[in-house]
Motif scaffolding. Structure first.
Motif, PDB file in Angstrom:
ATOM      1  N   ASP A  69      -2.833   1.552  -4.606  1.00 65.44           N
ATOM      2  CA  ASP A  69      -3.330   2.830  -4.106  1.00 65.44           C
ATOM      3  C   ASP A  69      -4.142   2.536  -2.839  1.00 65.44           C
ATOM      4  OD1 ASP A  69      -3.936   5.503  -3.850  1.00 65.44           O
ATOM      5  OD2 ASP A  69      -5.527   5.454  -5.363  1.00 65.44           O
ATOM      6  N   ALA A  70      -3.404   2.233  -1.760  1.00 62.22           N
ATOM      7  CA  ALA A  70      -4.032   1.806  -0.509  1.00 62.22           C
ATOM      8  C   ALA A  70      -3.124   2.176   0.653  1.00 62.22           C
ATOM      9  CB  ALA A  70      -4.256   0.294  -0.536  1.00 62.22           C
ATOM     10  N   HIS A 103       0.277   4.218   0.511  1.00 60.68           N
ATOM     11  CA  HIS A 103      -0.056   5.218   1.525  1.00 60.68           C
ATOM     12  C   HIS A 103       0.096   4.670   2.945  1.00 60.68           C
ATOM     13  CE1 HIS A 103      -1.510   7.624  -1.768  1.00 60.68           C
ATOM     14  NE2 HIS A 103      -2.342   6.659  -2.114  1.00 60.68           N
ATOM     15  N   ASP A 104       0.776   3.540   3.091  1.00 63.26           N
ATOM     16  CA  ASP A 104       0.996   2.926   4.397  1.00 63.26           C
ATOM     17  C   ASP A 104       2.149   3.636   5.094  1.00 63.26           C
ATOM     18  OD1 ASP A 104       1.501   1.358   6.595  1.00 63.26           O
ATOM     19  OD2 ASP A 104       1.360  -0.536   5.511  1.00 63.26           O
ATOM     20  N   ALA A 164      -4.905  -2.495   3.420  1.00 58.19           N
ATOM     21  CA  ALA A 164      -5.234  -2.628   1.997  1.00 58.19           C
ATOM     22  C   ALA A 164      -6.338  -3.651   1.748  1.00 58.19           C
ATOM     23  CB  ALA A 164      -3.988  -2.989   1.196  1.00 58.19           C
ATOM     24  N   GLY A 215       0.844  -1.194   0.000  1.00 54.22           N
ATOM     25  CA  GLY A 215       0.000   0.000   0.000  1.00 54.22           C
ATOM     26  C   GLY A 215       0.879   1.243   0.000  1.00 54.22           C
ATOM     27  N   ASP A 243      -8.912  -4.098   3.411  1.00 55.59           N
ATOM     28  CA  ASP A 243     -10.213  -3.482   3.668  1.00 55.59           C
ATOM     29  C   ASP A 243     -10.698  -2.656   2.487  1.00 55.59           C
ATOM     30  OD1 ASP A 243     -10.250  -4.555   6.213  1.00 55.59           O
ATOM     31  OD2 ASP A 243      -9.620  -2.705   7.206  1.00 55.59           O
ATOM     32  N   THR A 244      -9.775  -2.098   1.725  1.00 53.98           N
ATOM     33  CA  THR A 244     -10.157  -1.185   0.655  1.00 53.98           C
ATOM     34  C   THR A 244      -9.917  -1.731  -0.748  1.00 53.98           C
ATOM     35  OG1 THR A 244      -7.998  -0.103   0.758  1.00 53.98           O
ATOM     36  CG2 THR A 244      -9.754   0.848   2.098  1.00 53.98           C
ATOM     37  N   LYS A 245      -9.077  -2.730  -0.873  1.00 46.64           N
ATOM     38  CA  LYS A 245      -8.703  -3.256  -2.191  1.00 46.64           C
ATOM     39  C   LYS A 245      -8.822  -4.779  -2.249  1.00 46.64           C
ATOM     40  CE  LYS A 245      -7.457   0.697  -3.933  1.00 46.64           C
ATOM     41  NZ  LYS A 245      -8.053   1.283  -5.097  1.00 46.64           N
TER      42      LYS A 245
END
Length: 65
Positions: A40-41, A15-16, A45, A13, A47-49
């Motif tokens: 892009d996470a 943005h981690d 990740a 991710g 949870d969203t991807k």
């Protein structure tokens, strides 16, 4: 890992904030055949991807001998 050269899938991710964004490149350096994806996470990740990650894992597993 440099010596063993495992079949490796890295999902990262971008943005981690818990990990250095330079890590994926270090995996590539140690295992040049690694399949590396920077998503892009964030840290969570899955949870969203989840769908994207599941597809990448499925492709990786199906492409291995």
């Amino acid at each position: 890992m440099q010596k063993a050269q495992p079949k490796l899938l890295v999902l990262w991710g971008k943005h981690d904030l818990s990990f250095d964004l330079g890590e994926p490149d270090r995996y590539r350096k140690d295992v040049p055949t690694a399949e590396v994806h920077v998503l892009d996470a964030g840290h969570f990740a899955l949870d969203t991807k989840a769908d994207e990650i599941a597809a990448l894992v499925r492709q990786f597993m199906n492409s291995r001998d």
